[in-house]
Design an enzyme around this catalytic site. Sequence first.
Site, mmCIF file in Angstrom:
data_model
loop_
_atom_site.group_PDB
_atom_site.id
_atom_site.type_symbol
_atom_site.label_atom_id
_atom_site.label_comp_id
_atom_site.label_asym_id
_atom_site.label_seq_id
_atom_site.Cartn_x
_atom_site.Cartn_y
_atom_site.Cartn_z
ATOM 1 N N ARG A 101 54.143 94.581 -108.362
ATOM 2 C CA ARG A 101 53.504 94.648 -107.047
ATOM 3 C C ARG A 101 52.112 94.039 -107.201
ATOM 4 O O ARG A 101 51.223 94.654 -107.796
ATOM 5 C CB ARG A 101 53.436 96.094 -106.556
ATOM 6 C CG ARG A 101 52.640 96.265 -105.283
ATOM 7 C CD ARG A 101 52.819 97.621 -104.621
ATOM 8 N NE ARG A 101 54.078 97.702 -103.903
ATOM 9 C CZ ARG A 101 54.327 98.598 -102.942
ATOM 10 N NH1 ARG A 101 53.398 99.466 -102.586
ATOM 11 N NH2 ARG A 101 55.490 98.618 -102.322
ATOM 12 N N HIS A 128 58.293 91.285 -99.139
ATOM 13 C CA HIS A 128 58.717 92.607 -99.641
ATOM 14 C C HIS A 128 60.256 92.628 -99.633
ATOM 15 O O HIS A 128 60.889 93.318 -98.846
ATOM 16 C CB HIS A 128 58.141 93.695 -98.737
ATOM 17 C CG HIS A 128 58.155 95.069 -99.348
ATOM 18 N ND1 HIS A 128 58.583 95.320 -100.635
ATOM 19 C CD2 HIS A 128 57.772 96.281 -98.844
ATOM 20 C CE1 HIS A 128 58.472 96.617 -100.883
ATOM 21 N NE2 HIS A 128 57.989 97.218 -99.825
ATOM 22 N N CYS A 261 59.185 100.583 -92.505
ATOM 23 C CA CYS A 261 59.280 100.608 -93.970
ATOM 24 C C CYS A 261 58.518 101.783 -94.568
ATOM 25 O O CYS A 261 58.805 102.188 -95.687
ATOM 26 C CB CYS A 261 58.772 99.294 -94.550
ATOM 27 S SG CYS A 261 57.110 98.871 -94.018
ATOM 28 N N ARG A 289 66.297 103.109 -100.284
ATOM 29 C CA ARG A 289 65.574 102.313 -101.283
ATOM 30 C C ARG A 289 66.146 102.583 -102.675
ATOM 31 O O ARG A 289 66.419 101.653 -103.433
ATOM 32 C CB ARG A 289 64.067 102.670 -101.278
ATOM 33 C CG ARG A 289 63.282 102.182 -100.077
ATOM 34 C CD ARG A 289 63.193 100.679 -99.979
ATOM 35 N NE ARG A 289 62.636 100.012 -101.131
ATOM 36 C CZ ARG A 289 61.341 99.799 -101.346
ATOM 37 N NH1 ARG A 289 60.457 100.180 -100.459
ATOM 38 N NH2 ARG A 289 60.924 99.161 -102.439
HETATM 39 N N1 CP Z 1 57.852 100.852 -98.132
HETATM 40 C C1 CP Z 1 57.195 100.822 -99.306
HETATM 41 O O1 CP Z 1 57.247 99.851 -100.041
HETATM 42 O O2 CP Z 1 56.475 101.935 -99.581
HETATM 43 P P1 CP Z 1 55.480 102.116 -100.804
HETATM 44 O O3 CP Z 1 54.263 101.255 -100.505
HETATM 45 O O4 CP Z 1 55.157 103.579 -100.832
HETATM 46 O O5 CP Z 1 56.156 101.652 -102.055
HETATM 47 N N1 NVA Z 2 52.889 95.523 -94.824
HETATM 48 C C1 NVA Z 2 52.606 96.696 -95.622
HETATM 49 C C2 NVA Z 2 53.878 97.213 -96.191
HETATM 50 C C3 NVA Z 2 53.726 98.464 -97.031
HETATM 51 C C4 NVA Z 2 55.019 98.932 -97.622
HETATM 52 C C5 NVA Z 2 51.599 96.340 -96.715
HETATM 53 O O1 NVA Z 2 51.703 95.259 -97.293
HETATM 54 O O2 NVA Z 2 50.708 97.137 -96.971
#
Ligand code: CP
Ligand code: NVA
Length: 305
Positions: A101, A128, A261, A289
Amino acid sequence: MRHLLTLFDLEPAEFDAIFAITRDLKSKYENGLREPILPGRVLAMLFEKPSLRTRVSFETAILQLGGGSLFLGDDVGFGKRESIEDFGRVLGQYVDVIVSRTWQHERLVAFAGHCSCSVINGLSDVAHPCQALADLFTVREHFSGIRDATIAWVGDGNNMARSLAIGCAKMGMRFVGAMPEGYQLAEPYLERIRREVPGAAVEITTDPVEAVRGADALYTDVWASMGQEEEREQRMQDLAAYQVNGALMAEAPERAIFMHCMPAHRGQEVTAEVIDGPQSVIFQQAANRMHVQKGVLAWLLGSSL
Ligand code: CP
Ligand code: NVA
């Protein structure tokens, strides 16, 4: 070496292959069976941003499949102690698969290019893909008889919207984005989807009501993504008319589900009544997930055996 950095990396038949494994493992899990099909496999989780769902669902998935995981936070010095390329060459020799990430997608691409194991994007500023896979799986599961469901995206044209748009195209679903000027998916991105998936049904409008009429699912996400905190006030104003609330849900067909999400901000992009209402499937999405991560891990590691 297969990486999963965006959903452009998967062929349509590969979505079906991942979902077939997911369905099998999910049904076994629901019947109390945790099949250790990846014994001894090690997953590294390299995270520069916070996470609940992505981190825990991947770690739980690999543990339930008989493997192990290592969480690598700030202390490993990704991008700080040595070049990203050297980091990738070293880490890729120790583990079987990496979930990363990162703040910047280009750094993820550079890193993956030097890893000798598969790298999965666990969210970048651009995409994502794992969340979108779980979402598409959830839509298929909910509307089992419908292959060409319509997903209406309402709000910011962000990383999540990009991944859903390409995912819908590859799965033969329709994506309609209601996004204000300045927050829309970029035209070159839409052109790439149409070029790579001839016949893709991807449309953009500024009108949320137009987008949700005929939709099978309404989807929204936060108005300020991680890294955009300084723009928060401006974004709250610019996106205010794009809140998913009871009035907007009433414009959609009764069968429509609400998706997010998560994390969700109640009272901003969505009201609490919609999150907690009967059409909301956001907790099923979150649960899926873990099941879909298992499908992705088993598919990627199986395909590199
Ligand atoms: N939806 C999602 O990716 O959540 P997190 O940021 O908690 O991993
Ligand atoms: N668009 C959001 C998604 C989080 C899961 C972000 O990037 O923070």
